[in-house]
Motif scaffolding. Structure first.
Motif, PDB file in Angstrom:
ATOM      1  N   ASP A  57       2.732  42.259 -28.433  1.00 20.83           N
ATOM      2  CA  ASP A  57       1.750  43.329 -28.656  1.00 20.83           C
ATOM      3  C   ASP A  57       0.434  43.086 -27.917  1.00 20.83           C
ATOM      4  OD1 ASP A  57       0.871  41.188 -30.173  1.00 20.83           O
ATOM      5  OD2 ASP A  57       0.408  42.377 -31.956  1.00 20.83           O
ATOM      6  N   ALA A  58       0.442  42.208 -26.926  1.00 21.18           N
ATOM      7  CA  ALA A  58      -0.781  41.917 -26.163  1.00 21.18           C
ATOM      8  C   ALA A  58      -1.326  43.200 -25.541  1.00 21.18           C
ATOM      9  CB  ALA A  58      -0.488  40.883 -25.080  1.00 21.18           C
ATOM     10  N   GLN A  59      -2.662  43.293 -25.481  1.00 19.66           N
ATOM     11  CA  GLN A  59      -3.317  44.479 -24.918  1.00 19.66           C
ATOM     12  C   GLN A  59      -4.453  44.060 -24.007  1.00 19.66           C
ATOM     13  OE1 GLN A  59      -4.571  47.344 -27.846  1.00 19.66           O
ATOM     14  NE2 GLN A  59      -2.708  47.083 -29.053  1.00 19.66           N
ATOM     15  N   GLN A  60      -4.755  44.925 -23.040  1.00 18.96           N
ATOM     16  CA  GLN A  60      -5.885  44.678 -22.145  1.00 18.96           C
ATOM     17  C   GLN A  60      -7.115  45.477 -22.556  1.00 18.96           C
ATOM     18  OE1 GLN A  60      -5.138  45.307 -17.947  1.00 18.96           O
ATOM     19  NE2 GLN A  60      -6.974  44.176 -17.377  1.00 18.96           N
ATOM     20  N   VAL A  61      -6.927  46.684 -23.081  1.00 19.11           N
ATOM     21  CA  VAL A  61      -8.057  47.506 -23.546  1.00 19.11           C
ATOM     22  C   VAL A  61      -8.058  47.455 -25.069  1.00 19.11           C
ATOM     23  CG1 VAL A  61      -9.090  49.799 -23.598  1.00 19.11           C
ATOM     24  CG2 VAL A  61      -7.976  48.964 -21.505  1.00 19.11           C
ATOM     25  N   VAL A  62      -9.168  46.975 -25.639  1.00 22.92           N
ATOM     26  CA  VAL A  62      -9.241  46.737 -27.083  1.00 22.92           C
ATOM     27  C   VAL A  62     -10.526  47.337 -27.646  1.00 22.92           C
ATOM     28  CG1 VAL A  62      -7.859  44.624 -26.929  1.00 22.92           C
ATOM     29  CG2 VAL A  62     -10.359  44.475 -26.775  1.00 22.92           C
ATOM     30  N   GLU A  63     -10.621  47.356 -28.959  1.00 22.78           N
ATOM     31  CA  GLU A  63     -11.831  47.827 -29.632  1.00 22.78           C
ATOM     32  C   GLU A  63     -12.916  46.745 -29.572  1.00 22.78           C
ATOM     33  OE1 GLU A  63     -12.449  50.855 -31.111  1.00 22.78           O
ATOM     34  OE2 GLU A  63     -10.604  51.326 -30.045  1.00 22.78           O
ATOM     35  N   PRO A  64     -14.206  47.132 -29.560  1.00 21.36           N
ATOM     36  CA  PRO A  64     -15.276  46.140 -29.671  1.00 21.36           C
ATOM     37  C   PRO A  64     -15.083  45.320 -30.951  1.00 21.36           C
ATOM     38  CG  PRO A  64     -16.192  48.303 -29.179  1.00 21.36           C
ATOM     39  CD  PRO A  64     -14.727  48.503 -29.477  1.00 21.36           C
ATOM     40  N   GLY A  65     -15.294  44.014 -30.841  1.00 22.70           N
ATOM     41  CA  GLY A  65     -15.153  43.161 -32.012  1.00 22.70           C
ATOM     42  C   GLY A  65     -13.755  42.584 -32.193  1.00 22.70           C
ATOM     43  N   THR A  66     -12.843  42.936 -31.317  1.00 24.25           N
ATOM     44  CA  THR A  66     -11.506  42.337 -31.369  1.00 24.25           C
ATOM     45  C   THR A  66     -11.598  40.847 -31.065  1.00 24.25           C
ATOM     46  OG1 THR A  66     -10.441  44.403 -30.690  1.00 24.25           O
ATOM     47  CG2 THR A  66      -9.193  42.377 -30.316  1.00 24.25           C
ATOM     48  N   VAL A  67     -10.852  40.043 -31.806  1.00 28.73           N
ATOM     49  CA  VAL A  67     -10.703  38.621 -31.477  1.00 28.73           C
ATOM     50  C   VAL A  67      -9.395  38.509 -30.704  1.00 28.73           C
ATOM     51  CG1 VAL A  67     -10.454  36.274 -32.359  1.00 28.73           C
ATOM     52  CG2 VAL A  67     -11.954  37.896 -33.543  1.00 28.73           C
ATOM     53  N   ALA A  68      -9.500  38.175 -29.428  1.00 29.49           N
ATOM     54  CA  ALA A  68      -8.339  38.128 -28.545  1.00 29.49           C
ATOM     55  C   ALA A  68      -8.182  36.729 -27.969  1.00 29.49           C
ATOM     56  CB  ALA A  68      -8.502  39.156 -27.417  1.00 29.49           C
ATOM     57  N   PHE A  69      -6.948  36.398 -27.590  1.00 29.78           N
ATOM     58  CA  PHE A  69      -6.684  35.103 -26.960  1.00 29.78           C
ATOM     59  C   PHE A  69      -6.160  35.360 -25.555  1.00 29.78           C
ATOM     60  CE2 PHE A  69      -4.379  31.275 -25.875  1.00 29.78           C
ATOM     61  CZ  PHE A  69      -5.254  30.280 -26.291  1.00 29.78           C
ATOM     62  N   TRP A  70      -6.907  34.840 -24.574  1.00 32.14           N
ATOM     63  CA  TRP A  70      -6.565  35.004 -23.160  1.00 32.14           C
ATOM     64  C   TRP A  70      -5.616  33.880 -22.784  1.00 32.14           C
ATOM     65  CZ3 TRP A  70      -9.826  33.209 -18.529  1.00 32.14           C
ATOM     66  CH2 TRP A  70      -9.341  33.770 -17.337  1.00 32.14           C
ATOM     67  N   THR A  71      -4.312  34.198 -22.696  1.00 33.07           N
ATOM     68  CA  THR A  71      -3.314  33.140 -22.477  1.00 33.07           C
ATOM     69  C   THR A  71      -3.451  32.494 -21.101  1.00 33.07           C
ATOM     70  OG1 THR A  71      -1.668  34.747 -21.704  1.00 33.07           O
ATOM     71  CG2 THR A  71      -1.652  34.213 -24.057  1.00 33.07           C
ATOM     72  N   GLU A  72      -3.926  33.238 -20.097  1.00 32.35           N
ATOM     73  CA  GLU A  72      -4.049  32.677 -18.744  1.00 32.35           C
ATOM     74  C   GLU A  72      -5.143  31.616 -18.675  1.00 32.35           C
ATOM     75  OE1 GLU A  72      -4.381  35.808 -15.804  1.00 32.35           O
ATOM     76  OE2 GLU A  72      -2.822  36.951 -16.832  1.00 32.35           O
ATOM     77  N   GLY A  73      -6.124  31.695 -19.595  1.00 29.80           N
ATOM     78  CA  GLY A  73      -7.230  30.744 -19.556  1.00 29.80           C
ATOM     79  C   GLY A  73      -7.329  29.861 -20.785  1.00 29.80           C
ATOM     80  N   ASP A  74      -6.334  29.952 -21.699  1.00 29.52           N
ATOM     81  CA  ASP A  74      -6.383  29.204 -22.970  1.00 29.52           C
ATOM     82  C   ASP A  74      -7.733  29.388 -23.652  1.00 29.52           C
ATOM     83  OD1 ASP A  74      -3.830  28.314 -22.428  1.00 29.52           O
ATOM     84  OD2 ASP A  74      -4.459  26.361 -21.697  1.00 29.52           O
TER      85      ASP A  74
END
Length: 126
Positions: A57-74
Protein backbone atom coordinates in the motif's frame (compact mmCIF):
# COMPACT_ATOMS: atom_id res chain seq x y z
CA UNK A 1 -2.76 -2.59 17.97
CA UNK A 2 -1.54 0.97 17.59
CA UNK A 3 1.72 2.41 18.78
CA UNK A 4 2.43 5.99 19.87
CA UNK A 5 5.78 7.62 19.33
CA UNK A 6 7.20 10.96 20.41
CA UNK A 7 9.36 12.94 18.00
CA UNK A 8 11.42 15.76 19.51
CA UNK A 9 13.92 18.37 18.26
CA UNK A 10 15.44 21.52 19.79
CA UNK A 11 12.46 23.81 19.04
CA UNK A 12 9.58 21.46 19.75
CA UNK A 13 8.04 18.00 19.77
CA UNK A 14 5.01 16.10 18.55
CA UNK A 15 3.52 12.64 18.89
CA UNK A 16 2.26 10.25 16.25
CA UNK A 17 0.03 7.19 16.22
CA UNK A 18 1.29 4.31 14.10
CA UNK A 19 -0.72 1.41 12.72
CA UNK A 20 0.60 -2.11 13.06
CA UNK A 21 2.61 -2.79 9.89
CA UNK A 22 5.82 -4.77 9.28
CA UNK A 23 7.74 -1.48 9.02
CA UNK A 24 6.25 0.11 12.16
CA UNK A 25 7.05 -3.06 14.13
CA UNK A 26 10.67 -2.92 12.93
CA UNK A 27 10.84 0.78 13.84
CA UNK A 28 9.40 0.16 17.31
CA UNK A 29 12.06 -2.47 17.90
CA UNK A 30 14.80 0.06 17.08
CA UNK A 31 13.59 2.85 19.39
CA UNK A 32 14.83 5.13 20.79
CA UNK A 33 16.52 6.61 17.71
CA UNK A 34 18.60 9.77 17.62
CA UNK A 35 19.27 11.11 14.13
CA UNK A 36 19.96 14.28 12.17
CA UNK A 37 16.99 16.05 10.61
CA UNK A 38 17.05 16.94 6.93
CA UNK A 39 14.50 19.18 5.25
CA UNK A 40 13.24 18.90 1.67
CA UNK A 41 10.67 21.55 0.92
CA UNK A 42 7.99 21.15 3.59
CA UNK A 43 9.12 17.68 4.59
CA UNK A 44 11.39 16.54 7.41
CA UNK A 45 13.22 13.25 6.98
CA UNK A 46 16.00 11.47 8.82
CA UNK A 47 17.97 8.25 8.77
CA UNK A 48 16.96 5.29 10.90
CA UNK A 49 18.75 1.99 11.64
CA UNK A 50 15.76 0.16 10.10
CA UNK A 51 15.65 -1.39 6.64
CA UNK A 52 12.28 -2.39 5.23
CA UNK A 53 10.83 -3.74 2.01
CA UNK A 54 8.31 -1.64 0.13
CA UNK A 55 4.78 -2.57 1.25
CA UNK A 56 1.82 -3.18 -1.09
CA UNK A 57 0.00 0.00 0.00
CA UNK A 58 3.00 2.34 -0.39
CA UNK A 59 2.10 5.79 -1.73
CA UNK A 60 3.98 8.77 -3.12
CA UNK A 61 1.29 11.45 -2.63
CA UNK A 62 0.08 11.57 0.98
CA UNK A 63 -1.80 13.82 3.39
CA UNK A 64 0.13 16.39 5.48
CA UNK A 65 1.15 14.80 8.76
CA UNK A 66 1.55 11.29 7.36
CA UNK A 67 4.32 9.26 8.99
CA UNK A 68 5.98 7.51 6.06
CA UNK A 69 9.03 5.27 5.70
CA UNK A 70 11.26 5.88 2.68
CA UNK A 71 12.58 2.39 1.90
CA UNK A 72 15.22 3.66 -0.58
CA UNK A 73 16.86 5.75 2.15
CA UNK A 74 15.99 3.77 5.32
CA UNK A 75 14.49 7.03 6.55
CA UNK A 76 11.35 8.33 8.22
CA UNK A 77 9.65 10.99 6.09
CA UNK A 78 7.30 13.49 7.72
CA UNK A 79 5.67 15.75 5.11
CA UNK A 80 3.67 18.79 6.23
CA UNK A 81 3.32 20.65 2.93
CA UNK A 82 4.61 20.75 -0.64
CA UNK A 83 8.01 19.29 -1.55
CA UNK A 84 10.17 20.39 -4.51
CA UNK A 85 8.40 17.84 -6.77
CA UNK A 86 4.82 18.52 -5.60
CA UNK A 87 2.14 19.59 -8.03
CA UNK A 88 0.29 22.41 -6.32
CA UNK A 89 -0.24 22.02 -2.59
CA UNK A 90 0.07 18.20 -2.42
CA UNK A 91 2.65 16.38 -0.28
CA UNK A 92 4.64 14.40 -2.87
CA UNK A 93 7.38 12.18 -1.44
CA UNK A 94 10.60 11.41 -3.32
CA UNK A 95 9.26 7.96 -4.23
CA UNK A 96 6.50 5.67 -2.93
CA UNK A 97 6.85 5.20 0.83
CA UNK A 98 5.41 2.77 3.35
CA UNK A 99 2.58 4.36 5.34
CA UNK A 100 3.02 3.97 9.09
CA UNK A 101 0.47 6.36 10.61
CA UNK A 102 -0.08 10.04 11.27
CA UNK A 103 0.98 12.87 13.55
CA UNK A 104 -1.49 13.48 16.37
CA UNK A 105 -1.44 17.29 16.23
CA UNK A 106 -0.99 20.05 13.66
CA UNK A 107 1.72 18.87 11.23
CA UNK A 108 2.82 22.51 10.68
CA UNK A 109 4.80 22.24 13.93
CA UNK A 110 7.40 20.48 11.78
CA UNK A 111 8.17 23.88 10.21
CA UNK A 112 10.26 24.56 13.35
CA UNK A 113 12.68 21.74 12.49
CA UNK A 114 15.91 23.07 10.98
CA UNK A 115 18.16 21.15 8.60
CA UNK A 116 20.85 19.52 10.74
CA UNK A 117 18.86 19.57 14.01
CA UNK A 118 19.24 16.53 16.25
CA UNK A 119 15.95 14.63 16.25
CA UNK A 120 14.88 11.89 18.64
CA UNK A 121 12.14 9.29 18.25
CA UNK A 122 11.00 7.23 21.23
CA UNK A 123 7.94 5.40 22.46
CA UNK A 124 5.44 7.87 23.88
CA UNK A 125 4.37 7.43 27.48
CA UNK A 126 0.67 6.71 27.86
Amino acid sequence: MTLRIRISWPAGHTTATLEETPTSKALAGALPIVSTARTWGEEVYFDTPVSAAIESDAQQVVEPGTVAFWTEGDALALPYGPTPISRGEECRLASPCNLLGALDGDPRILATVRNGDPIRVELAGN
